[in-house]
Motif scaffolding. Structure first.
Motif, PDB file in Angstrom:
ATOM      1  N   ALA A  89      42.895  40.449  44.221  1.00 20.20           N
ATOM      2  CA  ALA A  89      41.477  40.183  44.459  1.00 20.20           C
ATOM      3  C   ALA A  89      41.197  40.388  45.939  1.00 20.20           C
ATOM      4  N   LYS A  90      40.072  41.033  46.250  1.00 17.01           N
ATOM      5  CA  LYS A  90      39.728  41.326  47.646  1.00 17.01           C
ATOM      6  C   LYS A  90      38.345  40.764  47.976  1.00 17.01           C
ATOM      7  N   PRO A  91      38.233  39.455  48.144  1.00 16.39           N
ATOM      8  CA  PRO A  91      36.944  38.846  48.479  1.00 16.39           C
ATOM      9  C   PRO A  91      36.490  39.258  49.872  1.00 16.39           C
ATOM     10  N   THR A  92      35.183  39.236  50.073  1.00 12.97           N
ATOM     11  CA  THR A  92      34.611  39.581  51.382  1.00 12.97           C
ATOM     12  C   THR A  92      33.955  38.381  52.052  1.00 12.97           C
ATOM     13  N   VAL A 147      37.561  31.270  47.913  1.00 14.27           N
ATOM     14  CA  VAL A 147      37.790  29.958  47.307  1.00 14.27           C
ATOM     15  C   VAL A 147      37.688  30.057  45.793  1.00 14.27           C
ATOM     16  N   THR A 148      36.700  30.790  45.318  1.00 13.33           N
ATOM     17  CA  THR A 148      36.533  30.975  43.875  1.00 13.33           C
ATOM     18  C   THR A 148      37.717  31.718  43.275  1.00 13.33           C
ATOM     19  N   ALA A 149      38.156  32.775  43.929  1.00 10.11           N
ATOM     20  CA  ALA A 149      39.271  33.570  43.419  1.00 10.11           C
ATOM     21  C   ALA A 149      40.555  32.759  43.352  1.00 10.11           C
ATOM     22  N   MET A 172      41.670  30.831  40.184  1.00 10.71           N
ATOM     23  CA  MET A 172      42.256  31.495  39.022  1.00 10.71           C
ATOM     24  C   MET A 172      43.689  31.012  38.818  1.00 10.71           C
ATOM     25  N   GLU A 173      44.150  31.095  37.583  1.00 13.85           N
ATOM     26  CA  GLU A 173      45.482  30.616  37.256  1.00 13.85           C
ATOM     27  C   GLU A 173      46.552  31.413  37.995  1.00 13.85           C
ATOM     28  N   GLU A 174      47.492  30.697  38.621  1.00 10.09           N
ATOM     29  CA  GLU A 174      48.613  31.279  39.348  1.00 10.09           C
ATOM     30  C   GLU A 174      48.163  32.240  40.443  1.00 10.09           C
ATOM     31  N   ALA A 175      47.051  31.908  41.101  1.00  4.03           N
ATOM     32  CA  ALA A 175      46.567  32.709  42.231  1.00  4.03           C
ATOM     33  C   ALA A 175      47.219  32.227  43.515  1.00  4.03           C
ATOM     34  N   GLN A 176      47.433  33.155  44.449  1.00  6.69           N
ATOM     35  CA  GLN A 176      48.032  32.815  45.736  1.00  6.69           C
ATOM     36  C   GLN A 176      47.365  33.625  46.829  1.00  6.69           C
ATOM     37  N   ALA A 177      47.100  32.958  47.969  1.00  7.78           N
ATOM     38  CA  ALA A 177      46.459  33.635  49.089  1.00  7.78           C
ATOM     39  C   ALA A 177      47.434  34.594  49.758  1.00  7.78           C
ATOM     40  N   LEU A 178      46.912  35.726  50.223  1.00  3.80           N
ATOM     41  CA  LEU A 178      47.692  36.727  50.948  1.00  3.80           C
ATOM     42  C   LEU A 178      47.040  36.968  52.296  1.00  3.80           C
ATOM     43  N   GLY A 179      47.745  36.610  53.367  1.00  2.00           N
ATOM     44  CA  GLY A 179      47.248  36.891  54.707  1.00  2.00           C
ATOM     45  C   GLY A 179      47.744  38.237  55.167  1.00  2.00           C
ATOM     46  N   GLY A 180      48.648  38.242  56.151  1.00  2.00           N
ATOM     47  CA  GLY A 180      49.229  39.503  56.610  1.00  2.00           C
ATOM     48  C   GLY A 180      50.406  39.953  55.770  1.00  2.00           C
ATOM     49  N   GLY A 181      50.943  39.048  54.957  1.00  7.88           N
ATOM     50  CA  GLY A 181      52.010  39.406  54.035  1.00  7.88           C
ATOM     51  C   GLY A 181      53.393  39.489  54.649  1.00  7.88           C
ATOM     52  N   GLN A 182      53.560  39.054  55.900  1.00  9.69           N
ATOM     53  CA  GLN A 182      54.852  39.218  56.558  1.00  9.69           C
ATOM     54  C   GLN A 182      55.934  38.323  55.959  1.00  9.69           C
ATOM     55  N   LEU A 227      61.106  35.369  44.479  1.00  3.92           N
ATOM     56  CA  LEU A 227      61.145  33.945  44.769  1.00  3.92           C
ATOM     57  C   LEU A 227      59.783  33.306  44.543  1.00  3.92           C
ATOM     58  N   ALA A 228      58.759  34.148  44.445  1.00  5.88           N
ATOM     59  CA  ALA A 228      57.419  33.722  44.062  1.00  5.88           C
ATOM     60  C   ALA A 228      56.865  34.792  43.132  1.00  5.88           C
ATOM     61  N   MET A 229      56.147  34.377  42.108  1.00  7.89           N
ATOM     62  CA  MET A 229      55.632  35.331  41.130  1.00  7.89           C
ATOM     63  C   MET A 229      54.206  34.974  40.713  1.00  7.89           C
ATOM     64  N   PRO A 230      53.256  35.009  41.658  1.00  5.29           N
ATOM     65  CA  PRO A 230      51.857  34.727  41.300  1.00  5.29           C
ATOM     66  C   PRO A 230      51.274  35.837  40.424  1.00  5.29           C
ATOM     67  N   SER A 231      50.310  35.476  39.615  1.00  2.00           N
ATOM     68  CA  SER A 231      49.644  36.466  38.777  1.00  2.00           C
ATOM     69  C   SER A 231      48.553  37.200  39.528  1.00  2.00           C
ATOM     70  N   VAL A 232      47.983  36.519  40.547  1.00  3.94           N
ATOM     71  CA  VAL A 232      46.886  37.099  41.325  1.00  3.94           C
ATOM     72  C   VAL A 232      47.140  36.850  42.802  1.00  3.94           C
ATOM     73  N   LEU A 233      47.037  37.912  43.600  1.00  2.18           N
ATOM     74  CA  LEU A 233      47.070  37.773  45.049  1.00  2.18           C
ATOM     75  C   LEU A 233      45.646  37.893  45.566  1.00  2.18           C
ATOM     76  N   VAL A 234      45.227  36.919  46.348  1.00  2.00           N
ATOM     77  CA  VAL A 234      43.878  36.917  46.908  1.00  2.00           C
ATOM     78  C   VAL A 234      43.974  37.313  48.377  1.00  2.00           C
ATOM     79  N   SER A 235      43.634  38.567  48.685  1.00  2.00           N
ATOM     80  CA  SER A 235      43.748  39.074  50.048  1.00  2.00           C
ATOM     81  C   SER A 235      42.634  38.505  50.926  1.00  2.00           C
ATOM     82  N   LEU A 236      43.016  37.989  52.087  1.00  2.00           N
ATOM     83  CA  LEU A 236      42.046  37.412  53.023  1.00  2.00           C
ATOM     84  C   LEU A 236      41.712  38.362  54.168  1.00  2.00           C
ATOM     85  N   SER A 237      42.283  39.555  54.129  1.00  2.00           N
ATOM     86  CA  SER A 237      42.132  40.485  55.250  1.00  2.00           C
ATOM     87  C   SER A 237      40.775  41.170  55.309  1.00  2.00           C
TER      88      SER A 237
END
Length: 263
Positions: free
Chosen positions: A7-10, A16-18, A21-31, A41-51
């Protein structure tokens, strides 16, 4: 890797809404997160990109003169845009990783992950920073709660970090050459007669304030004020890079260097 949605919210509201979702996880820079996903070691169903959220990328001065940094601001942006206002913090950002890491990694992602050897936690704790989320403000003294542990709740993201600007400050770290993480890093910040000293890379409990050094330096802000102090090795990290007593010794060494640089 495995299949997942992105998910790529703007806007922060959409993020926050994204994240609801079930098994959603925030993605910052991804490092940190991307290598974790590769190792499953982590297996989210949805990555919510904050970039892609412009309101989380800026750097500005607050009404009280504090430096306000968006949670999605990269290390490179902090190094560039904060230099005129908080040189000690900009210096810290310039020393994180390599150019690739500095241009992808974010301050919010680093603070949310709270790696025990990360640099930003020391800056936030020594500066008395405030971590901002969509629903509340968290003082740095309350935010860090142990190795990889923070006050963030499930799905809560860092939208901004506010740093009071000290009269003098410096961050000095003994670099682990392969990763450029801090084997031991010390941030010293002087606010009038109040000095705060935060240590990263050393303790099994993550970043911490060295209260004895704070008291000594608040009374006399010189390297010599630390002469009679020692750091217990109990609870210090011991690994192939350094034994607990070695890290305890480095805490004092890096604190002296930070004080000298701040002066």
């Amino acid at each position: 890797m495995y299949d997942f949605e992105i998910a790529k919210p703007t806007t922060i509201a959409d993020a926050v809404t994204a994240l609801q979702m079930e098994e959603a996880q925030a993605l910052g820079g991804g490092q940190t997160l991307i290598p974790t996903l590769k190792q499953r070691l982590a297996m989210p169903s949805v990555l919510v990109s904050l970039s892609g959220i412009p309101e989380m990328k800026g750097v500005c001065l607050g009404d009280a003169g504090e430096v306000c940094i968006g949670g999605a601001a990269t290390h490179a942006a902090v190094a560039r845009d904060v230099a005129a206002h908080y040189p000690g913090l900009a210096h810290l950002a310039r020393g994180i990783g390599d150019p690739a890491v500095r241009n992808r990694g974010t301050i919010g992602g680093s603070l949310a992950n709270n790696d025990p050897a990360a640099c930003y936690p020391a800056a936030a704790l020594a500066s008395g920073a405030t971590i901002i989320t969509p629903t509340r403000q968290i003082a740095a003294d309350d935010y860090f709660q142990g190795m990889f542990a923070t006050a963030l709740e499930e799905g809560e993201i860092i939208t901004e970090v506010r740093f009071p600007v000290p009269q003098a400050a410096s961050y000095q770290k003994f670099v682990q050459p392969a990763s450029r993480f801090a084997l031991v890093g010390v941030f010293v910040a002087k606010f009038g007669d109040d000095v705060r000293v935060a240590v990263t890379g050393a303790s099994e409990d993550g970043v911490f304030r060295w209260s004895e050094a704070e008291a000594a330096l608040s009374a006399d802000f010189r390297e010599t004020a630390l002469a009679g102090l020692t750091v217990p090795s109990d609870g210090m990290i011991g690994d192939i890079h350094g034994a607990p007593d070695y890290r305890a010794h480095l805490v004092k060494v890096m604190t002296r260097r930070a004080v000298a640089a701040a002066i």
